[in-house]
Scaffold this active site. Structure first.
Site, PDB file in Angstrom:
ATOM      1  N   MET A 274       0.530  -1.412  -0.329  1.00 18.59           N
ATOM      2  CA  MET A 274      -0.071   0.185  -0.239  1.00 18.59           C
ATOM      3  C   MET A 274       0.938   1.703  -0.044  1.00 18.59           C
ATOM      4  O   MET A 274       0.438   2.789  -0.336  1.00 18.59           O
ATOM      5  CB  MET A 274      -1.173   0.216   0.896  1.00 18.59           C
ATOM      6  N   ARG A 275       1.964   1.377  -0.207  1.00 17.47           N
ATOM      7  CA  ARG A 275       3.320   2.523   0.254  1.00 17.47           C
ATOM      8  C   ARG A 275       2.762   3.262  -0.945  1.00 17.47           C
ATOM      9  O   ARG A 275       2.635   4.827  -1.096  1.00 17.47           O
ATOM     10  CB  ARG A 275       4.827   2.025  -0.043  1.00 17.47           C
ATOM     11  N   ALA A 276       2.528   1.885  -2.584  1.00 15.62           N
ATOM     12  CA  ALA A 276       2.022   3.428  -3.699  1.00 15.62           C
ATOM     13  C   ALA A 276       1.350   3.762  -3.610  1.00 15.62           C
ATOM     14  O   ALA A 276       1.038   4.976  -3.767  1.00 15.62           O
ATOM     15  CB  ALA A 276       2.130   2.786  -4.332  1.00 15.62           C
TER      16      ALA A 276
END
Length: 676
Positions: A274-276
């Protein structure tokens, strides 16, 4: 102190400047990785950014740059009294590729810690970079143990130094900026994902722009202070715009429509985790603030995707990074518009009249349409490098077109026998500064890894003579012992391949390409090198110089030609020369040579005898080697076996050429050498 080149005087490189400015507006974006060829103003632009950052308030006398409004309760220089603070420029700290662990995280005074129990701590570069910029030039060449420390600090926002039960912690939140040339090797995926944005840069092919680059550089070199003064107004304007954007940032609204576009885009490109999504949201918000808007538009989401996703999308390891912009536009169109102002970017404040971040940029610091091909340079170059339908001049089109590589896959572990001297890597056994402790010795120079038990054992017999009266251990410099450690090193695996013409050669080349690509991917993961020498016609060529770059290897192997006679001696001599040069460059890196041939030698006087003499050069130097016998047909001359004897290696048949078979074979050969 030298005068830095002005940020606003950098010609072109709009994406690079925009990515850096967005991080100046919102450090939470997570930093920038700049990829590109040498001589493209990567380092110049990064170093110039620090002059544009607003000053920071720090607690007076604090070596760890604590914020006076919220000082770190665990600061080693604390606790801090309220009220005393000073303002200073934001720092840009450079981390050298060859830095030691103590230089990065700081060092404890081990003698005082043991004798007095005092945490005497000397801060490192992570402390200096707190609330500023940490810049790593050639970040892809950074040693693994330093990468691990950076990952820990980036994840926790703090640096921990622990030595034999004594620990120190301090805050370490910084803007991480790295530059790299992909031809020199790729970056570990864990560190790659820590960079919020990535930018591909290349030198302009436009003559007028190149002329302007040279003109400005010469003017700067002649009079740095005078040149900087001429750009002072532009620098002040950008600095003021950064301050205004920072103030506006908390008011920027990221609507549900934009969030849906961000989530749909990340899902469409199959990025991991989910970092993107989070980075895209922060980047789109910073873009809106930079443009002077309080609403995030579809154009902000699109630009954020182009900066935040290329290095995160799921891809074949041999593909160049990048995004399919048509697919991106389709996704944004499909999921856009639920908020009205977020859907298509044609309402008020769409950013079309935003000022430029510096000379040469497009509206709002975003690239003009004619800049788009620059980002696709790698993709445009690949078809040219991989054209396989064009016949070679020395034979029929069917046999001479480059062979397609077999599907690469994971290989078994290869290792060179013996104990090396520690070229950083993860393959063969070596004496290193990091790894399993196998003994102790007196330190040569600064103590880096204390062997506590050996130190206590050395100091214990002298306590009465030294007048010990309290509970503390009286330790002197002569008592200290350095830990001797065993870890892993990187190696060079050099393929020497017969590329002469025939369908058998094409089949051989396809399998060899697959094997080399598989081993190259393994080499990237284990931090070592792979090279490829081919021989055909009347000469030998270094088709793949020793490298750890997966992308560069894939392009060069794709167009590897075949055909002509078999100059075996030339191939062996070329390989010997490659190894000689590599030993001068990196004497600690040991090599393994894999020769793929049927042992035949044609062309010139006494070709077989000449090949034998060339092979004996490897045997005399003790280079580990294996010969893959490609001879076929009812009549077999056994020349490959003779060649293996001359090399001091082992011969196997062509049926064992598959990548996993080669890996198993090399392991067996090395085991037999070790037993001998």
């Amino acid at each position: 102190m030298s005068t830095p080149f002005p940020f606003t005087a950098v010609v072109g490189q709009d994406d690079l400047r925009l990515a850096l400015l967005l991080n100046a507006v919102s450090p939470a974006v997570g930093g920038v990785l700049v990829r590109g060829e040498k001589g493209t103003a990567k380092s110049t632009a990064v170093r110039a950014l620090s002059a544009l950052l607003p000053e920071v308030d720090v607690v007076s006398g604090c070596r760890f740059s604590c914020d006076p409004d919220s000082p770190d309760p665990g600061c080693p220089d604390g606790p801090h009294e309220p009220g005393a603070f000073a303002s200073r420029p934001a720092r840009m700290v450079e981390l050298p590729v060859g830095a030691s662990e103590d230089r990065l995280v700081g060092a404890l005074d081990i003698e005082r810690a043991l004798a007095e129990g005092v945490k005497a701590f000397e801060p490192g570069l992570l402390a200096d970079a707190h609330r500023g910029i940490l810049y790593v030039d050639e970040v892809n060449l950074l040693h693994d143990h330093l990468v691990d420390l950076l990952l820990d600090a980036a994840a926790m926002g703090a640096s921990y130094v622990e030595r034999e039960g004594v620990s120190v912690r301090h805050a370490a939140r910084f803007l991480l900026v790295g530059t790299m040339n992909p031809e020199e090797g790729e970056l570990r995926p864990q560190l790659l994902d820590r960079f919020g944005l990535t930018v591909e840069v290349a030198a302009s092919r436009e003559p007028d722009q190149r002329v302007e680059v040279v003109r400005r550089r010469l003017a700067y070199d002649d009079d740095p202070a005078g040149f900087a003064a001429r750009w002072a107004d532009e620098e002040a304007a950008v600095r003021a715009r950064i301050v205004a954007a920072r103030e506006l940032l908390p008011s920027v609204r990221l609507g549900d429509g934009a969030l849906r576009q961000i989530a749909a885009t990340c899902a469409a490109f199959e990025v991991d985790g989910m970092r993107a999504d989070i980075v895209m949201a922060r980047t789109a918000t910073a873009l809106a603030a930079w443009a002077g808007r309080t609403e995030v538009l579809a154009e902000d989401v699109r630009q954020a995707a182009l900066l935040a996703l290329p290095h995160r999308r799921r891809r074949n390891p041999f593909d160049a990074p990048g995004l399919d912009e048509d697919k991106l536009d389709e996704t944004l169109e499909e999921f856009g518009g639920s908020d009205g102002q977020d859907g298509n970017g044609d309402g008020d404040g769409d950013g079309d009249d935003d000022p430029d971040p510096g000379p040469g940029g497009g509206p709002g610091g975003q690239p003009e349409p004619d800049d788009a091909p620059q980002g696709d340079g790698d993709a445009a170059a690949r078809p040219e490098a991989g054209e396989s339908g064009e016949p070679q001049p020395s034979g029929g089109a069917g046999e001479q077109s480059p062979a397609r590589a077999a599907e690469p896959f994971r290989t078994k572990v290869l290792s060179v026998p013996g104990l090396g001297e520690g070229a950083a890597g993860r393959r063969s056994r070596a004496r290193t500064e990091h790894g399993r402790t196998i003994g102790a010795r007196r330190p040569r120079g600064a103590l880096t890894k204390l062997h506590l038990a050996a130190t206590v054992q050395a100091a214990a017999p002298h306590q009465r003579a030294r007048g010990r009266s309290g509970p503390g251990l009286v330790v002197r410099r002569d008592d200290l012992r350095q830990a001797s450690r065993e870890g892993r090193e990187g190696n060079l695996v050099l393929f020497v391949v017969d590329a002469s013409g025939s369908m058998a050669a094409r089949q051989r080349m396809g399998a060899v390409k697959g094997a080399v690509l598989s081993l190259l991917l393994d080499a990237y993961q284990r931090r070592d090198k792979v090279g490829l020498v081919t021989f055909r016609g009347s000469a030998a060529d270094v088709a793949l110089p020793p490298t750890s770059s997966v992308d560069a290897a894939a392009v060069r192997l794709e167009s590897l030609p075949t055909g002509g006679r078999t100059p075996l001696a030339a191939g062996l001599l070329k390989a010997h020369e490659v190894l000689r040069v590599e030993r001068l460059r990196d004497p600690a890196r040991r090599a393994l040579v894999v020769v793929v041939t049927d042992g035949r030698a044609t062309g010139g006087p006494e070709p077989v005898a000449l090949a034998g003499r060339a092979a004996r050069l490897f045997a005399a130097e003790g280079t580990a080697s294996v010969v893959v016998d490609c001879e076929s047909g009812p009549v077999r001359l056994g020349l490959a076996g003779q060649l293996a004897g001359e090399l001091g290696g082992t011969a196997v048949t062509l049926d064992e050429l598959r990548a996993d078979s080669i890996a198993a074979l090399v392991k067996d050969v090395q085991g037999s050498r070790r037993a001998a």
